[in-house]
Motif scaffolding. Structure first.
Motif, PDB file in Angstrom:
ATOM      1  N   PRO A   1      -0.494  -3.334   3.282  1.00 34.78           N
ATOM      2  CA  PRO A   1      -1.916  -2.973   3.162  1.00 34.78           C
ATOM      3  C   PRO A   1      -2.702  -3.185   4.453  1.00 34.78           C
ATOM      4  CG  PRO A   1      -1.194  -4.271   1.275  1.00 34.78           C
ATOM      5  CD  PRO A   1      -0.082  -4.309   2.263  1.00 34.78           C
ATOM      6  N   LYS A   2      -2.224  -4.041   5.330  1.00 39.03           N
ATOM      7  CA  LYS A   2      -2.943  -4.334   6.566  1.00 39.03           C
ATOM      8  C   LYS A   2      -2.591  -3.372   7.693  1.00 39.03           C
ATOM      9  CE  LYS A   2      -3.281  -9.279   5.534  1.00 39.03           C
ATOM     10  NZ  LYS A   2      -2.960 -10.650   5.998  1.00 39.03           N
ATOM     11  N   GLU A   3      -1.623  -2.489   7.465  1.00 38.27           N
ATOM     12  CA  GLU A   3      -1.177  -1.566   8.502  1.00 38.27           C
ATOM     13  C   GLU A   3      -1.554  -0.133   8.151  1.00 38.27           C
ATOM     14  OE1 GLU A   3       2.949  -1.995   9.265  1.00 38.27           O
ATOM     15  OE2 GLU A   3       2.833  -4.134   9.733  1.00 38.27           O
TER      16      GLU A   3
ATOM     17  N   ALA B   1       0.854  -1.194   0.000  1.00 39.00           N
ATOM     18  CA  ALA B   1       0.000   0.000   0.000  1.00 39.00           C
ATOM     19  C   ALA B   1       0.892   1.247   0.000  1.00 39.00           C
ATOM     20  CB  ALA B   1      -0.898   0.003   1.227  1.00 39.00           C
ATOM     21  N   VAL B   2       0.416   2.302  -0.673  1.00 40.55           N
ATOM     22  CA  VAL B   2       1.152   3.571  -0.736  1.00 40.55           C
ATOM     23  C   VAL B   2       0.179   4.691  -0.396  1.00 40.55           C
ATOM     24  CG1 VAL B   2       2.719   5.013  -2.063  1.00 40.55           C
ATOM     25  CG2 VAL B   2       2.498   2.584  -2.635  1.00 40.55           C
ATOM     26  N   THR B   3       0.542   5.483   0.610  1.00 37.36           N
ATOM     27  CA  THR B   3      -0.309   6.601   1.034  1.00 37.36           C
ATOM     28  C   THR B   3       0.351   7.921   0.642  1.00 37.36           C
ATOM     29  OG1 THR B   3      -1.188   5.324   2.891  1.00 37.36           O
ATOM     30  CG2 THR B   3      -1.424   7.708   3.011  1.00 37.36           C
ATOM     31  N   PHE B   4      -0.412   8.773  -0.050  1.00 38.13           N
ATOM     32  CA  PHE B   4       0.096  10.048  -0.577  1.00 38.13           C
ATOM     33  C   PHE B   4      -0.587  11.218   0.128  1.00 38.13           C
ATOM     34  CE2 PHE B   4       0.299   6.888  -3.924  1.00 38.13           C
ATOM     35  CZ  PHE B   4       1.587   7.034  -4.411  1.00 38.13           C
ATOM     36  N   CYS B   5       0.190  12.275   0.380  1.00 43.16           N
ATOM     37  CA  CYS B   5      -0.351  13.500   0.976  1.00 43.16           C
ATOM     38  C   CYS B   5       0.278  14.703   0.274  1.00 43.16           C
ATOM     39  CB  CYS B   5      -0.038  13.598   2.473  1.00 43.16           C
ATOM     40  SG  CYS B   5      -0.493  12.147   3.437  1.00 43.16           S
ATOM     41  N   ASN B   6      -0.492  15.785   0.221  1.00 42.03           N
ATOM     42  CA  ASN B   6       0.039  17.061  -0.266  1.00 42.03           C
ATOM     43  C   ASN B   6       0.711  17.766   0.905  1.00 42.03           C
ATOM     44  OD1 ASN B   6       0.542  19.549  -1.456  1.00 42.03           O
ATOM     45  ND2 ASN B   6      -1.453  19.649  -2.479  1.00 42.03           N
TER      46      ASN B   6
ATOM     47  N   PHE C   1      -8.373   5.002  -4.643  1.00 41.07           N
ATOM     48  CA  PHE C   1      -7.644   5.434  -3.451  1.00 41.07           C
ATOM     49  C   PHE C   1      -8.631   5.593  -2.290  1.00 41.07           C
ATOM     50  CE2 PHE C   1      -5.070   6.471  -6.995  1.00 41.07           C
ATOM     51  CZ  PHE C   1      -3.747   6.533  -6.580  1.00 41.07           C
ATOM     52  N   GLU C   2      -8.163   5.263  -1.093  1.00 35.95           N
ATOM     53  CA  GLU C   2      -9.005   5.390   0.111  1.00 35.95           C
ATOM     54  C   GLU C   2      -8.549   6.586   0.937  1.00 35.95           C
ATOM     55  OE1 GLU C   2      -8.545   2.629   3.473  1.00 35.95           O
ATOM     56  OE2 GLU C   2     -10.689   2.208   3.251  1.00 35.95           O
ATOM     57  N   HIS C   3      -9.506   7.378   1.389  1.00 40.01           N
ATOM     58  CA  HIS C   3      -9.191   8.554   2.203  1.00 40.01           C
ATOM     59  C   HIS C   3      -8.779   8.139   3.614  1.00 40.01           C
ATOM     60  CE1 HIS C   3     -10.297  11.744   5.118  1.00 40.01           C
ATOM     61  NE2 HIS C   3      -9.765  12.548   4.203  1.00 40.01           N
ATOM     62  N   VAL C   4      -7.768   8.824   4.161  1.00 41.35           N
ATOM     63  CA  VAL C   4      -7.331   8.579   5.533  1.00 41.35           C
ATOM     64  C   VAL C   4      -6.789   9.886   6.108  1.00 41.35           C
ATOM     65  CG1 VAL C   4      -5.015   7.857   4.767  1.00 41.35           C
ATOM     66  CG2 VAL C   4      -5.854   7.123   7.006  1.00 41.35           C
ATOM     67  N   PHE C   5      -7.037  10.115   7.404  1.00 39.82           N
ATOM     68  CA  PHE C   5      -6.494  11.300   8.083  1.00 39.82           C
ATOM     69  C   PHE C   5      -5.109  10.977   8.645  1.00 39.82           C
ATOM     70  CE2 PHE C   5     -11.053  12.558   8.679  1.00 39.82           C
ATOM     71  CZ  PHE C   5     -10.967  13.785   8.037  1.00 39.82           C
ATOM     72  N   THR C   6      -4.174  11.869   8.425  1.00 39.73           N
ATOM     73  CA  THR C   6      -2.850  11.782   9.056  1.00 39.73           C
ATOM     74  C   THR C   6      -2.477  13.175   9.546  1.00 39.73           C
ATOM     75  OG1 THR C   6      -1.474  12.328   7.122  1.00 39.73           O
ATOM     76  CG2 THR C   6      -2.236  10.028   7.331  1.00 39.73           C
ATOM     77  N   GLU C   7      -1.233  13.343  10.006  1.00 35.49           N
ATOM     78  CA  GLU C   7      -0.794  14.669  10.432  1.00 35.49           C
ATOM     79  C   GLU C   7      -0.740  15.654   9.266  1.00 35.49           C
ATOM     80  OE1 GLU C   7       2.973  12.026  10.837  1.00 35.49           O
ATOM     81  OE2 GLU C   7       0.803  11.764  10.901  1.00 35.49           O
ATOM     82  N   TYR C   8      -0.792  15.150   8.021  1.00 33.86           N
ATOM     83  CA  TYR C   8      -0.817  16.014   6.841  1.00 33.86           C
ATOM     84  C   TYR C   8      -2.245  16.294   6.373  1.00 33.86           C
ATOM     85  CZ  TYR C   8       4.227  15.467   6.395  1.00 33.86           C
ATOM     86  OH  TYR C   8       5.574  15.506   6.625  1.00 33.86           O
ATOM     87  N   GLY C   9      -3.226  15.985   7.191  1.00 35.20           N
ATOM     88  CA  GLY C   9      -4.618  16.242   6.825  1.00 35.20           C
ATOM     89  C   GLY C   9      -5.189  15.120   5.985  1.00 35.20           C
ATOM     90  N   ASN C  10      -5.820  15.480   4.854  1.00 33.99           N
ATOM     91  CA  ASN C  10      -6.390  14.474   3.958  1.00 33.99           C
ATOM     92  C   ASN C  10      -5.289  13.773   3.180  1.00 33.99           C
ATOM     93  OD1 ASN C  10      -8.976  15.204   4.709  1.00 33.99           O
ATOM     94  ND2 ASN C  10      -9.258  16.633   3.006  1.00 33.99           N
TER      95      ASN C  10
ATOM     96  N   PHE D   1      -4.404   9.885   0.890  1.00 38.88           N
ATOM     97  CA  PHE D   1      -5.102   8.882   0.090  1.00 38.88           C
ATOM     98  C   PHE D   1      -4.197   7.675  -0.115  1.00 38.88           C
ATOM     99  CE2 PHE D   1      -6.807  13.038  -0.771  1.00 38.88           C
ATOM    100  CZ  PHE D   1      -8.179  12.829  -0.704  1.00 38.88           C
ATOM    101  N   THR D   2      -4.779   6.483   0.137  1.00 35.77           N
ATOM    102  CA  THR D   2      -4.016   5.232   0.103  1.00 35.77           C
ATOM    103  C   THR D   2      -4.392   4.417  -1.120  1.00 35.77           C
ATOM    104  OG1 THR D   2      -3.911   5.169   2.517  1.00 35.77           O
ATOM    105  CG2 THR D   2      -3.467   3.116   1.352  1.00 35.77           C
ATOM    106  N   PHE D   3      -3.376   4.048  -1.880  1.00 36.96           N
ATOM    107  CA  PHE D   3      -3.567   3.134  -3.008  1.00 36.96           C
ATOM    108  C   PHE D   3      -3.296   1.704  -2.545  1.00 36.96           C
ATOM    109  CE2 PHE D   3      -1.873   0.711  -6.600  1.00 36.96           C
ATOM    110  CZ  PHE D   3      -2.895   0.863  -7.529  1.00 36.96           C
ATOM    111  N   ASN D   4      -4.132   0.769  -3.004  1.00 35.79           N
ATOM    112  CA  ASN D   4      -4.003  -0.645  -2.648  1.00 35.79           C
ATOM    113  C   ASN D   4      -4.255  -0.862  -1.154  1.00 35.79           C
ATOM    114  OD1 ASN D   4      -3.579  -3.357  -3.327  1.00 35.79           O
ATOM    115  ND2 ASN D   4      -1.418  -3.259  -2.749  1.00 35.79           N
ATOM    116  N   HIS D   5      -5.311  -0.260  -0.638  1.00 35.09           N
ATOM    117  CA  HIS D   5      -5.632  -0.409   0.777  1.00 35.09           C
ATOM    118  C   HIS D   5      -6.201  -1.798   1.040  1.00 35.09           C
ATOM    119  CE1 HIS D   5      -9.879   0.353  -0.356  1.00 35.09           C
ATOM    120  NE2 HIS D   5      -9.360   1.258  -1.169  1.00 35.09           N
ATOM    121  N   ASN D   6      -6.395  -2.119   2.290  1.00 35.58           N
ATOM    122  CA  ASN D   6      -6.689  -3.490   2.721  1.00 35.58           C
ATOM    123  C   ASN D   6      -8.045  -4.000   2.261  1.00 35.58           C
ATOM    124  OD1 ASN D   6      -5.963  -5.852   4.148  1.00 35.58           O
ATOM    125  ND2 ASN D   6      -7.293  -5.255   5.833  1.00 35.58           N
ATOM    126  N   ASP D   7      -8.990  -3.109   1.974  1.00 37.32           N
ATOM    127  CA  ASP D   7     -10.336  -3.539   1.597  1.00 37.32           C
ATOM    128  C   ASP D   7     -10.428  -4.055   0.163  1.00 37.32           C
ATOM    129  OD1 ASP D   7     -11.206  -2.846   4.103  1.00 37.32           O
ATOM    130  OD2 ASP D   7     -11.783  -0.817   3.512  1.00 37.32           O
TER     131      ASP D   7
END
Length: 504
Positions: A256-258, A108-113, A195-204, A206-212
């Motif tokens: 993807p599970k983390e 899984a790869v999570t991207f933030c602006n 991509f799946e939305h997720v909150f992090t310290e960078y705000g919005n 998006f995760t590609f290849n998420h666990n679902d």
């Protein structure tokens, strides 16, 4: 009373005498029989060397064989003790295996602006940046300077129903066809809805290849995920005074599970650059305590697999919910969501206390969140180049109807692919198992004494027999039983004691 005491005393003497007679006749062999038993044991035991001491008539040979047997016995005891000491030091070895496969799971790869909020939404609300840092402080430690305290208090008191969660979701970075210009995975197109939305310290984020989603695999090295972002600097902004001075995309590669963890682990790709990311899959297997530091029986309530990051978040969530009666939306759980006032007055100080008091620790077996028994990491090698030559700049400028300067200041290209179709397994193993320990002990006994498990049973039987005879002998030599009269009748009175002392 005197007659009753004498009757009990005589009756006890009779019973004791009967017991002694039975022990002598039935259980205790004669002296000659005992000597014969010892001699037969020494002659027939499978413990080598003992029969040579007993049967030889030469005193010199007796002494020599005695020295040999004693020396071998001493060496065996020393070797066995050293093996037990080594075993209880819980030693481990590490093996590394490289496994080549036809296809391998993509992470899984999570991207933030790096610019977290839309400029028009925060043009008159600069305090939003500080509020989000306080909210995300449960993930990444952040200190609020005193100069912002009064401004924060004024805003919180005047906007008690303000939801930073909904504000960020609506006015933070978004992923659509205008920000994700190109997306391709292993030759097939992908879209923002992948991509799946997720909150992090960078705000919005998006995760590609998420666990679902079903697991994505690649069957050829050098090909993987190809992305082209437009960070739109004129639309998204951040607060340089709080340390957010860069423009570009940050991303983290994880299982993807983390959950994604950016704190010190994110990779940065500035605007106007092309990042080539080569990844490898590394699986680590750790032994349970006391050989290693993991606990195989530990489970998480809101995560499918155990990880130190997930455990740390659940630990913080439990303490905050107990202290504040609410739960930050950025942490896992089902509690009542904390409002801004509670975030500032309770959650933020609670996180500070958790850090200072060490209430949520990680690493060792006795910490709150020990090392996982199995963990998958993705070591990366990143190379950068300037995005596009002159032709490419003109092409994208015409395609997007933007100026060449805009292309250089806003576009980011990222390629993520496997270095090769293999994965490395680093496994911690027990250096000495219980079966190997028994084999070592048996080998030492057989080498120096010719002994085996049968020999040990023979010795135990011999020791038990002699111990049994010794107990009988001690019972026969025991003094007569005390008189069971009334103690007050047998003991001299005070006057008799005094008279006796005077006579002396």
């Amino acid at each position: 009373m005197d007659q009753l005491g004498k009757f009990i005393q005589s009756d006890a003497k009779g019973i004791l005498e009967k017991i002694r007679l039975y022990l002598i006749k039935k259980l205790l062999p004669h002296l000659e029989d005992r000597r014969k038993y010892h001699q037969e044991f020494a002659s027939s035991t499978s413990f080598h060397g003992v029969h040579n001491i007993v049967q030889t008539r030469s005193k010199t040979r007796k002494v020599l064989w005695l020295l040999v047997v004693a020396g071998c016995l001493a060496i065996v005891i020393w070797q066995i003790c050293s093996r037990f000491i080594y075993y209880f030091s819980w030693p481990t070895t590490t093996t590394v295996v490289v496994q080549y496969v036809e296809n391998v799971k993509f992470p899984a790869v999570t991207f933030c602006n790096l610019n977290r909020f839309q400029a028009h939404a925060v043009s008159n609300l600069r305090i939003i940046f500080l509020i989000w840092n306080i909210v995300s402080g449960v993930l990444q430690k952040f200190a609020v300077e005193d100069k912002y305290s009064q401004e924060l208090n004024d805003f919180l008191l005047g906007n008690q129903n303000f939801s930073i969660k909904e504000f960020t979701r609506k006015n933070g970075f978004y992923l659509n066809s205008s920000t994700l210009l190109e997306c391709e995975f292993f030759g097939k197109p992908c879209y923002p809805q992948d991509f799946e939305h997720v909150f992090t310290e960078y705000g919005n984020c998006f995760t590609f290849n998420h666990n679902d989603l079903p697991a994505r695999r690649v069957s050829l090295s050098g090909r993987g995920l190809h992305l082209l972002f437009d960070v739109q600097q004129e639309k998204f902004t951040d607060e340089p005074a709080l340390g957010y001075t860069d423009a570009g995309i940050t991303f983290v590669i994880h299982s993807p599970k983390e959950l994604p963890r950016f704190d010190g682990l994110g990779l940065l790709t500035p605007v106007g650059t092309h990042a080539q990311v080569a990844i490898r899959q590394l699986k680590s297997i750790i032994q349970e305590y006391p050989w290693g530091e993991c606990k195989p029986d530990i489970k998480l309530q809101y995560h499918k697999i155990y990880s130190t990051n997930g455990c740390l978040q659940e630990c913080k969530a439990r303490y905050i919910q107990d202290w504040c009666g609410c739960l930050p939306f950025i942490l896992p759980g089902n509690g009542t969501e904390c409002d801004l006032l509670k975030f500032y007055n309770c959650v933020y100080p609670a996180v500070y206390d958790i850090e200072i008091k060490g209430l949520c620790t990680l690493g060792t077996h006795n910490s709150t969140c020990p090392t996982p028994c199995e963990e998958t990491d993705y070591p990366t090698t990143v190379t950068y180049s300037s995005f596009g030559g002159e032709k490419a700049i003109k092409y994208f400028s015409a395609k997007l109807k933007k100026s060449p300067e805009y292309i250089r200041q806003n576009l980011v290209r990222i390629d993520i692919k496997y270095h090769d179709l293999s994965y490395k397994i680093t496994q911690q193993q027990k250096a000495l198992t219980i079966s190997e320990l028994l084999a070592d002990v048996g080998g030492q006994l057989g080498l120096f004494c010719g002994a085996s498990m049968i020999t040990i049973i023979e010795l135990l039987e011999y020791i038990f027999t002699n111990f049994f005879w010794m107990c009988i002998f001690l019972l026969l030599k025991a003094p007569e039983m005390p008189q069971w009269n009334n103690p007050s009748q047998n003991q001299p009175t005070h006057k008799e004691k005094k008279k006796g002392i005077q006579e002396c």
